[in-house]
Design a protein around this motif. Structure first.
Motif, PDB file in Angstrom:
ATOM      1  N   THR A 234       2.197   1.852  -2.921  1.00  0.00           N
ATOM      2  CA  THR A 234       1.331   1.933  -4.339  1.00  0.00           C
ATOM      3  C   THR A 234       1.130   4.040  -3.733  1.00  0.00           C
ATOM      4  O   THR A 234       0.630   4.304  -4.959  1.00  0.00           O
TER       5      THR A 234
ATOM      6  N   GLU B 254       0.725  -0.915   0.611  1.00  0.00           N
ATOM      7  CA  GLU B 254       0.189  -0.191   0.062  1.00  0.00           C
ATOM      8  C   GLU B 254       0.901   1.144   0.110  1.00  0.00           C
ATOM      9  O   GLU B 254       0.690   2.651  -0.796  1.00  0.00           O
TER      10      GLU B 254
ATOM     11  N   ASP C 190       3.967   5.535  -5.630  1.00  0.00           N
ATOM     12  CA  ASP C 190       3.944   5.304  -7.480  1.00  0.00           C
ATOM     13  C   ASP C 190       3.382   5.866  -7.752  1.00  0.00           C
ATOM     14  O   ASP C 190       3.504   6.543  -8.780  1.00  0.00           O
TER      15      ASP C 190
END
Lengths: 241, 494
Positions: free
Chosen positions: A14, A11, A17
């Protein structure tokens, strides 16, 4: 625990990213930095070597940023259908909930650790800076953030729509952040005491003074656990349905 | 049991845990001066209680968050008072905002109402509030009218207990006559001294009706200007040599307004100096100057403008000593350095700053003088000191009016730490230091160091930009690492 950690890392990755983490952190640091060092009730206008201006600004900015971070946690996965995929894997609902919660906590910890230059500057700016009070302030911010993160994750588990999740988290947050304190002020006796105990600000401001009271810790821990239990219940209900 | 029931039961369990945490709460005070924890001085006072002490706390409820936290803090402290007193403290909490009858009872007890703001539904509302307490011990009563948030809590309460519970107080003799100030001119200090002592003016004249010197726990000699006979000095000496405790504040450097001429700071001589020199203590014929100094107002046309006056040194350098514990800063108007050349235990208590200087007396005051760094080449000149020789104790200050308020129209408020230094000195001399550590407790000021405007700008923008730049730096590093990885993959595929 390994599975929770793997989910938390995934997570967090993410967040970084996509651009969400950078946008949120830049906004948080920009706002707190501006009001702590440049404008209005900043450190220099108060004349005191204290991080109270930072804690006051962070208290409000985190209140808005945390729902923005948590809104997609389940809502987006539900909308795109990846939640079903995740839940079919050999992980329990609790592990998913705690993994996501841990990732938000890590992101907030990174945000707060980026304010360490403020702490270093304050230490240089004044003789005899009260370090205990400063660490208690950071702990108070962390606990308050954990409580709002748990609420945000819960509201995200209730809806497929990120905006709905965000607004719902904000509305519930406003109750604890503002409304309960105001209601306590309008009442007297036991009802006033009950609302006073429910108000985040009363517990937060008590800790920022440099005092750790089990009642304050119990309040934030209870809020976290309560919201996380409701999140797990919402996920389980989805299976049951 | 379905998930909703389980969640409901768990939330109920959390509620019970929260209530239990409130009932058996533990509190840790992480502040550097432990300002939310009772000090040893308070413990000493509470252990000495022989009869029950009743505390009636008139605290309004439902005020703003600041007062609610304050209320909780004061009640926590009162709880600690009760525990430490071993059942000798009874606490009654009354909410005067509950009814008119209770509000009247608060006012009859001597607690005045005041107004405070509270955030209502759509506007700031003013509320009438009460936040004081009445302490009763035997037939004695003391009222604390208002306990404001962000102000010391423990000191006013302990002070009030000490005042009513310990009526047999030792006598502090304030030497009268010889041009010394009277008790009337030190109301601020007098108020503090009366908690622990009876302050009485004493005379060295054996025919006088004042109490004998030997009955004084401490003798305070404050800036005598008129001459003293050899017999007077002998009386002080014999008191001191018999294990007496003496506080001396003496202005060696005194201002002469000079009528129409230029004001000067002149050296004066007094028989007291001869006596002190026999004990090894001397005052230099210099006046201390300091870069860190107070201000005077200079008339400029219709206006008065402030000007730094380097003959009013500010000191923030104190010894590790009970007298100077928790003092933050003192200011003096013309002070001479103190020195010592004896065999006793001499402790410099107050020192001038690292940028200080001294000028030989007399000094002609020139307000147009341009001060330079070269004027402040001294460091740590002794402004006050303590001397111990066996049972004998002496505190000497190189200025005689640092804690004087003056009389009548001339009366003015004095920096609290100047007063605290005097009262702490009496406590140390009398061996009664229970309240010393409490006096400075609750002052949390940590002022920012003096900086150039350019330094302030640097701090402002560096702190604003550095965390953001660190974050963006990380973003760039991560992007480059991802690019490298992508290129590697491409190469492998090709």
């Amino acid at each position: 625990m390994d599975k929770i950690w793997i989910i938390a890392k995934r997570e967090l990755k993410t967040f970084f990213d996509s651009q969400i983490a950078y946008i949120m952190l830049t906004l948080f640091l920009g706002l707190t930095g501006f009001f702590t060092w440049i404008m209005i009730s900043d450190v220099f206008s108060s004349g005191q070597a204290s991080l109270i201006p930072f804690f006051n600004v962070a208290y409000w900015s985190l209140f808005f940023f945390i729902p923005a971070i948590t809104m997609k946690m389940f809502a987006e996965e539900k909308r795109s259908g990846t939640l079903e995929l995740l839940l079919t894997k050999a992980v329990s609902d609790w592990q998913v909930v705690l993994g996501k919660f841990l990732s938000v906590l890590m992101l907030i910890a990174i945000a707060l650790s980026l304010s360490i230059p403020y702490y270093i500057s304050i230490t240089y700016l004044g003789d005899g800076v009260d370090h205990g009070t400063i660490w208690c302030g950071y702990l108070a911010l962390m606990l308050m953030s954990a409580a709002y993160a748990a609420i945000g994750i819960w509201t995200s588990s209730l809806s497929n729509n990120q905006i709905t999740a965000f607004l719902l988290a904000l509305v519930i947050g406003i109750l604890f952040h503002l409304m309960f304190g105001m209601v306590a002020g309008e009442l007297s006796g036991l009802p006033s005491d009950v609302f006073y105990q429910l108000s985040t600000y009363n517990h937060f401001s008590s800790m920022v003074r440099g005092v750790i009271d089990t009642r304050d810790i119990a309040y934030f821990v209870a809020l976290c656990l309560g919201a996380l239990v409701l999140t797990e219940a919402a996920l389980t209900k989805r299976h049951e349905a | 049991m379905n998930s909703t029931t389980k969640a409901g039961l768990f939330l109920l369990f959390l509620l019970l845990v929260y209530i239990a945490a409130g009932m058996f709460n533990l509190r840790l005070d992480f502040t550097s001066d432990k300002r939310y924890t009772l000090s040893e001085g308070t413990k000493e006072v509470l252990v000495g209680l022989e009869d029950p002490l009743t505390v009636k706390a008139y605290f309004s409820e439902g005020l703003n968050a600041e007062f609610e936290n304050h209320r909780r803090e004061v009640l926590n402290l009162l709880q600690e008072y009760r525990e430490l007193a071993g059942g000798n403290v009874e606490i009654e909490v009354i909410n005067p905002s509950e009814s008119e009858e209770l509000a009247n009872s608060a006012q009859e007890a001597g607690i005045p109402p005041f107004q405070t703001g509270s955030q209502g539904r759509d506007k700031l509302e003013l509320q009438v509030a009460y936040f004081g307490m009445v302490l009763e011990y035997a037939d004695q009563k003391e009222v604390i009218q208002v306990l404001q948030p962000n102000q010391p809590i423990e000191y006013p309460i302990t002070k009030a207990i000490k005042k009513i519970a310990f009526p047999n107080k030792p006598v502090v003799g304030l030497l009268s006559g010889y041009g010394s100030p009277s008790i009337k001119s030190i109301p601020q200090a007098n108020q503090e001294v009366l908690i622990n002592y009876q302050l009485q003016e004493v005379s060295l004249n054996s025919d006088s009706t004042s109490i004998p010197l030997a009955n004084c726990a401490v003798l305070a000699v404050i800036n005598p200007t008129d001459s003293m006979s050899a017999a007077d000095i002998k009386a002080i000496d014999s008191y001191y040599e018999n294990g007496g405790k003496v506080f001396v504040a003496y202005s060696k450097a005194a201002l002469n307004q000079g009528g129409q001429g230029m004001p000067t700071i002149e050296a004066r001589n007094h028989a007291l100096e001869t006596w002190l020199s026999q004990k090894g203590i001397g005052f230099e014929s210099n006046v201390i100057t300091d870069a860190m100094a107070g201000e005077i107002m200079i008339p400029q046309g219709f206006f008065q403008i402030p000007m730094r006056f380097h003959y009013f040194p500010i000191s923030e350098r104190f010894a590790q000593h009970p007298i100077t514990a928790d003092l933050k800063g003192m200011i003096f108007q013309f002070i001479a350095p103190v020195n010592y050349s004896g065999q006793g235990v001499f402790t410099p208590l107050i020192l001038s700053s690292q940028q200080s200087g001294k000028e030989p007396l007399p000094v002609y005051i020139n307000l147009d003088r341009q001060w330079t760094e070269g004027d402040f080449k001294e460091n740590g000149l002794v402004m006050a000191a303590a001397l111990e020789e066996g049972e004998k104790r002496l505190v000497v200050v190189g200025n005689g009016d640092f804690f004087l308020n003056g009389e009548g129209q001339q009366q003015q408020q004095i920096n609290p730490d100047n007063v605290n230094f005097f009262v702490n000195s009496l406590d140390w001399l009398a061996g009664n230091t229970s309240l010393v550590e409490l006096r400075g407790k609750g002052y949390t000021s940590v002022p920012i160091k003096k900086l150039e405007e350019s330094q302030v700008r640097l701090y402002r923008y560096a702190n604003f930009l550095l965390p953001i730049l660190l974050l963006l730096g990380y973003r760039v590093m991560r992007y480059q690492a991802a690019s490298r990885k992508r290129n590697k993959w491409k190469e492998m595929v090709l």
